[in-house]
Design a protein around this motif. Sequence first.
Motif, PDB file in Angstrom:
ATOM      1  N   ARG A 120       3.348  10.255  -5.731  1.00 57.56           N
ATOM      2  CA  ARG A 120       3.202  10.596  -4.312  1.00 57.56           C
ATOM      3  C   ARG A 120       1.737  10.547  -3.862  1.00 57.56           C
ATOM      4  O   ARG A 120       1.294  11.335  -3.040  1.00 57.56           O
ATOM      5  CB  ARG A 120       3.809  11.971  -4.011  1.00 57.56           C
ATOM      6  N   ARG A 121       1.016   9.574  -4.425  1.00 58.97           N
ATOM      7  CA  ARG A 121      -0.378   9.361  -4.028  1.00 58.97           C
ATOM      8  C   ARG A 121      -0.588   7.968  -3.441  1.00 58.97           C
ATOM      9  O   ARG A 121      -1.734   7.569  -3.210  1.00 58.97           O
ATOM     10  CB  ARG A 121      -1.293   9.557  -5.250  1.00 58.97           C
ATOM     11  N   GLY A 122       0.481   7.216  -3.246  1.00 60.00           N
ATOM     12  CA  GLY A 122       0.367   5.896  -2.642  1.00 60.00           C
ATOM     13  C   GLY A 122       0.267   4.733  -3.608  1.00 60.00           C
ATOM     14  O   GLY A 122       0.100   3.582  -3.191  1.00 60.00           O
ATOM     15  N   LEU A 123       0.418   5.004  -4.906  1.00 56.77           N
ATOM     16  CA  LEU A 123       0.258   3.933  -5.890  1.00 56.77           C
ATOM     17  C   LEU A 123       1.390   2.914  -5.827  1.00 56.77           C
ATOM     18  O   LEU A 123       1.162   1.707  -5.955  1.00 56.77           O
ATOM     19  CB  LEU A 123       0.161   4.527  -7.300  1.00 56.77           C
ATOM     20  N   GLN A 124       2.628   3.382  -5.647  1.00 56.57           N
ATOM     21  CA  GLN A 124       3.759   2.455  -5.580  1.00 56.57           C
ATOM     22  C   GLN A 124       3.650   1.527  -4.365  1.00 56.57           C
ATOM     23  O   GLN A 124       3.915   0.331  -4.460  1.00 56.57           O
ATOM     24  CB  GLN A 124       5.076   3.224  -5.541  1.00 56.57           C
TER      25      GLN A 124
END
Length: 255
Positions: free
Chosen positions: A198-202
């Motif tokens: 939930r940090r934007g990596l995906q």
Amino acid sequence: MDAHSVEYAEARRRLFPDSGAAWIEFAGAYAVFDGVDSPLTQSFGLGIFEELNPATLDRIERFFLDREAPVLHEVSPLAGVAALDLLCKRNYRPIEISNVLYQPVEQPTAESQDHIRVRLIGPEEAHVWTDVSAKGWAHEHLELLDFLLQLGTISTARRQSLCFLAEIDGEPGAAGVLCIHDKVALFGGASTVPELRRRGLQTALLQERMRYAFDQGCDLAMMVAVPGSDSQRNAERKGFRIAYTRTKWKLCSPR
């Protein structure tokens, strides 16, 4: 999917000659043996290019049974009602469903996040990618860690397999695969280590792989997701749409 699974079995055979990894093409379908417990041990394309009949099933079933493997078929609805009826008559049962999603490949809009970097790895970083990928997938199934580490090793050695690593503030946190065949870009499973979710990596992984596919001249992107999953919702937010829902069938008791 079939070409990529064949390449995976070929990579396993190169790295682990005693694995027995093998594949055959019959009646337009591919049957792949990647190990008794491998999720890739199944057939692909059954009933698509040729009408499914008992003789075809006999041949493909024997391929798996001779290797003491379960008989599994990933079947598209395009195979038709007659194919599904034949599977039922031969004591097959559905055990899994998944959605195949697609979208045209277009140049993604820039969504720069200075603290996130996504890049294609080099051969010397294969172990880093494998470790991140395995940790992401094994979070809820630690008993599968050794298997997933081997899976990652094979993924980085597979021909036509492009492995991307996402970092946040310099720390590797997510891994994903892209496979290209005949201008079709297959977005393979991507995972994120638990502490960096939930940090934007995906999102960054998806965007960078789409940019790479565009630069390589691909015109169609596809991926597979569990119906209603976070992966499907994330993909749909980025423009993917469901092409069809496929079903995995298992032979319950060989004749």
